[in-house]
Scaffold this active site. Structure first.
Site, PDB file in Angstrom:
ATOM      1  N   HIS A 126      13.052  22.515   6.210  1.00 44.15           N
ATOM      2  CA  HIS A 126      12.705  23.576   5.435  1.00 44.15           C
ATOM      3  C   HIS A 126      12.957  25.126   6.087  1.00 44.15           C
ATOM      4  O   HIS A 126      12.859  26.388   5.026  1.00 44.15           O
ATOM      5  CB  HIS A 126      11.880  23.023   4.686  1.00 44.15           C
ATOM      6  N   GLU A 127      13.053  25.514   6.783  1.00 46.04           N
ATOM      7  CA  GLU A 127      12.647  27.042   7.724  1.00 46.04           C
ATOM      8  C   GLU A 127      13.681  27.286   7.740  1.00 46.04           C
ATOM      9  O   GLU A 127      14.295  26.266   9.298  1.00 46.04           O
ATOM     10  CB  GLU A 127      11.316  26.805   8.872  1.00 46.04           C
ATOM     11  N   CYS A 151       6.851  32.916 -13.054  1.00 49.23           N
ATOM     12  CA  CYS A 151       7.541  33.807 -12.817  1.00 49.23           C
ATOM     13  C   CYS A 151       7.843  35.362 -13.300  1.00 49.23           C
ATOM     14  O   CYS A 151       7.750  36.450 -12.804  1.00 49.23           O
ATOM     15  CB  CYS A 151       9.191  33.300 -13.131  1.00 49.23           C
ATOM     16  N   CYS A 158      10.147  31.962 -16.358  1.00 45.53           N
ATOM     17  CA  CYS A 158       8.821  30.988 -17.229  1.00 45.53           C
ATOM     18  C   CYS A 158       7.748  31.776 -16.932  1.00 45.53           C
ATOM     19  O   CYS A 158       7.744  33.340 -16.000  1.00 45.53           O
ATOM     20  CB  CYS A 158       8.443  29.863 -15.766  1.00 45.53           C
ATOM     21  N   ARG A 171       6.954  28.530  17.678  1.00 44.89           N
ATOM     22  CA  ARG A 171       8.358  28.181  16.842  1.00 44.89           C
ATOM     23  C   ARG A 171       9.095  27.781  18.039  1.00 44.89           C
ATOM     24  O   ARG A 171       9.962  28.361  18.550  1.00 44.89           O
ATOM     25  CB  ARG A 171       8.573  29.883  16.247  1.00 44.89           C
ATOM     26  N   CYS A 207       8.837  22.877  10.965  1.00 46.77           N
ATOM     27  CA  CYS A 207       7.221  23.720  10.675  1.00 46.77           C
ATOM     28  C   CYS A 207       6.742  21.964  10.423  1.00 46.77           C
ATOM     29  O   CYS A 207       7.051  20.699  10.769  1.00 46.77           O
ATOM     30  CB  CYS A 207       7.508  24.005   9.441  1.00 46.77           C
ATOM     31  N   HIS A 208       4.656  22.506  10.264  1.00 40.49           N
ATOM     32  CA  HIS A 208       4.516  21.295  10.782  1.00 40.49           C
ATOM     33  C   HIS A 208       4.541  20.559   9.759  1.00 40.49           C
ATOM     34  O   HIS A 208       4.451  19.291   9.384  1.00 40.49           O
ATOM     35  CB  HIS A 208       2.460  21.961  11.059  1.00 40.49           C
ATOM     36  N   THR A 209       4.655  21.023   8.518  1.00 41.30           N
ATOM     37  CA  THR A 209       5.434  19.942   7.289  1.00 41.30           C
ATOM     38  C   THR A 209       6.166  19.643   7.354  1.00 41.30           C
ATOM     39  O   THR A 209       6.109  18.140   6.389  1.00 41.30           O
ATOM     40  CB  THR A 209       5.238  20.510   6.110  1.00 41.30           C
ATOM     41  N   ARG A 211       8.632  25.055  -8.460  1.00 42.62           N
ATOM     42  CA  ARG A 211       7.256  25.617  -7.604  1.00 42.62           C
ATOM     43  C   ARG A 211       7.363  23.635  -6.480  1.00 42.62           C
ATOM     44  O   ARG A 211       7.820  22.783  -6.594  1.00 42.62           O
ATOM     45  CB  ARG A 211       6.189  24.942  -8.221  1.00 42.62           C
ATOM     46  N   CYS A 266       9.613  29.875   5.529  1.00 42.52           N
ATOM     47  CA  CYS A 266       8.165  29.629   5.555  1.00 42.52           C
ATOM     48  C   CYS A 266       7.483  29.605   6.365  1.00 42.52           C
ATOM     49  O   CYS A 266       6.461  30.629   5.853  1.00 42.52           O
ATOM     50  CB  CYS A 266       8.337  27.701   5.469  1.00 42.52           C
ATOM     51  N   CYS A 310      12.373  30.808 -10.427  1.00 38.13           N
ATOM     52  CA  CYS A 310      13.814  30.263 -11.844  1.00 38.13           C
ATOM     53  C   CYS A 310      13.884  31.809 -12.390  1.00 38.13           C
ATOM     54  O   CYS A 310      15.031  32.375 -12.682  1.00 38.13           O
ATOM     55  CB  CYS A 310      13.393  29.299 -12.720  1.00 38.13           C
ATOM     56  N   CYS A 345       6.294  29.183  -9.405  1.00 35.54           N
ATOM     57  CA  CYS A 345       7.032  28.986 -10.960  1.00 35.54           C
ATOM     58  C   CYS A 345       7.173  27.459 -11.346  1.00 35.54           C
ATOM     59  O   CYS A 345       6.828  26.214 -10.158  1.00 35.54           O
ATOM     60  CB  CYS A 345       8.125  29.041 -10.052  1.00 35.54           C
TER      61      CYS A 345
END
Ligand code: NAD
Ligand code: ZN
Length: 451
Positions: A141-142, A177, A174, A444, A119-121, A189, A249, A171, A185
């Site tokens: 992360h994907e 949530c 909180c 992708r 992903c670009h992030t 987060r 993601c 979680c 969260c």
């Protein structure tokens, strides 16, 4: 240890050897697609058991259970050595290394990653031009994978579960949530600067004792990773992980930005800024909402042809106009679009996406991740004239509660995923996925871990 007969049976069923590497006890779990027992190698008893299983799904489930019981017995509580693509320095190609992955601690899960994508992030933080550098680091992360073992206090996940790790968590306890409106969260987060686990601040990855930083709590560019259980969505085990990994993601982020945040009404006009995977997922959300016009804005004209498959029918390339994009769009739409979704990460595009919505009712949603020092500048009259600006992480989806349902949308044919996947590379060639993204090629790229 597994008994010899169960090992032999599962080896026969899997049609491949399960390899133990000396004292480190690494077990390589095969991918499940296309597995069949080979007639000549399967024992008579395994053939009988296998033939009694009616569907390939039942067979996959049996294989999954047997393999995982073996996995659990051999690796639970132990350090696993496996391959990971490590970023040693900003902007330098990732290097394949053998890393040690520690067992999951309290509220953590160790996952065998089967497929991941870029992903670009990941690219922003790897380039670290506008972001705080933190190296060496394992990005990614994907992804989709299978739980190998769980730490103390994990009750909702078990070895063998098919899961998507998610960069932001839930979680369950909180105020966020408990709120129906928020997915931010307090505990889990998104945190781009954290390089260790929440439990003790330590990394679970190391090379010869030297810790390697985590990224977004997921670090999926590794054959095994450790993730907080609140960042793990358990999904339908029948869902193909090589497709639904992108739900973890980009796809959910764009889809949710439109369906959950911009919320266009039937027949309304929607402008999408940035036609990468996230923007095209936002377009998919506009199509599902019954938008009347979907206008795509991108600097890269190569994106336009692909975007037509996503119901984007009109295009604006800012480079082809002398006047501001806001004005071009206002002229096309008699005063502005009803909704806009920004998926570029470029601060100018964020401002344009806001200023191009119609006064009185227009809503703009920011999704792109800005650079560290960016500031959003617009005249306050744009707000007084009743335009609304919103932003969202992960399309406002609660990762554990909502993501299994997004996977079901794909399983029942509402959502099309295949059209997002334009490239596939083996893990050993992960740097090619970076090249495709840097050149703006394709949407992708799926990275196959076992390959
Ligand atoms: P991508 O690189 O595939 O797509 C981005 C597109 O934006 C490209 O086609 C590029 O040509 C275009 N673009 C760049 N600057 C532009 C401009 N000024 N005007 C018009 N178009 C422009 O990236 P992606 O993976 O689709 O991700 C898109 C953005 O979403 C990134 O910023 C990413 O970090 C962000 N993101 C946010 C979340 C979230 O939860 N908010 C989650 C995932 C990704
Ligand atoms: Zn929470």
């Amino acid at each position: 240890m597994a008994s010899t007969s169960s090992l032999a049976l599962s080896q026969a069923l899997l049609g491949r050897a399960i390899s133990h590497h000396g004292s480190d006890q690494r077990v390589s779990l095969p991918t499940f697609s296309g597995l069949k027992p080979t007639g000549s190698r399967a024992s008579a008893s395994s053939r009988i058991i296998y033939s009694q299983l009616r569907t390939s799904h039942h067979r996959v489930c049996l294989l999954s259970r047997i393999t995982h019981s073996l996995l659990v017995m051999s690796t639970t509580g132990q350090v696993i050595r496996c391959k990971a693509a490590v970023a040693w320095e900003a902007g330098k190609p990732l290097e394949m290394e053998e890393v040690e992955v520690a067992p999951p601690q309290k509220h953590e899960v160790r996952i065998k990653i089967l497929f991941t994508s870029l992903c670009h992030t990941d690219v922003y933080f790897w380039e670290a031009k506008g972001q705080t550098p933190l190296f060496p680091r394992i990005f990614g992360h994907e992804a989709g994978g299978i739980v190998e073992s769980v730490g103390e206090g994990v009750t909702d996940l078990q070895p063998g579960d098919h899961v998507l790790p998610i960069f932001t968590g839930e979680c369950g306890d909180c105020r966020h949530c408990h709120s129906e409106e928020s997915n931010m969260c307090d505990l889990l987060r998104i945190n781009t600067e954290r390089g260790g686990m929440i439990h003790d601040g330590e990394s679970r990855f190391s090379i010869n004792g030297k810790p390697i930083h985590h990224f977004l709590g997921t670090s999926t560019f590794s054959e095994y990773t450790v993730v907080h259980s609140g960042q793990v969505a358990k999904i339908n085990p029948e869902a193909p992980l090589d497709k639904v990994c992108i739900v973890s993601c980009g796809l959910s982020t764009g889809l949710g930005a439109t369906l959950n945040v911009a919320k266009p009404k039937k027949g309304q006009s929607v402008a999408i800024f940035g036609l990468g995977a996230v923007g095209l997922a936002a377009a998919e959300g506009a199509r599902i909402s019954g938008a009347g016009r979907i206008i795509g804005v991108d600097l890269n004209p190569k994106r336009f042809e692909e975007a037509k498959k996503f119901g984007v029918t009109e295009f604006v390339n800012p480079r082809e106009h002398d006047k501001p994009v806001q004005q071009v769009i206002a002229e096309m739409t008699d005063g502005g679009v009803d909704r806009s979704v920004e998926c570029t990460g470029n601060i100018q595009a964020m401002i344009q996406a806001f200023e191009c919505v119609h006064d009185g009712w227009g809503v703009a949603v920011l999704v792109g991740v800005p650079s560290k020092d960016d500031a959003f500048k617009t005249h306050p009259m744009n707000f007084l004239n009743e335009r609304t600006l919103k932003g969202t992480f992960f399309g406002n989806y609660k990762p554990k509660t909502d993501i299994p349902g997004v996977v079901e949308k794909y399983m029942n044919g509402e959502l099309e995923i295949e059209k997002f996947i334009t490239h596939t590379v083996p893990f050993s060639e992960i740097n090619k996925a970076f090249d495709y993204m840097l050149k703006g090629e394709g949407i992708r790229c799926i990275i196959t871990m076992g390959a």
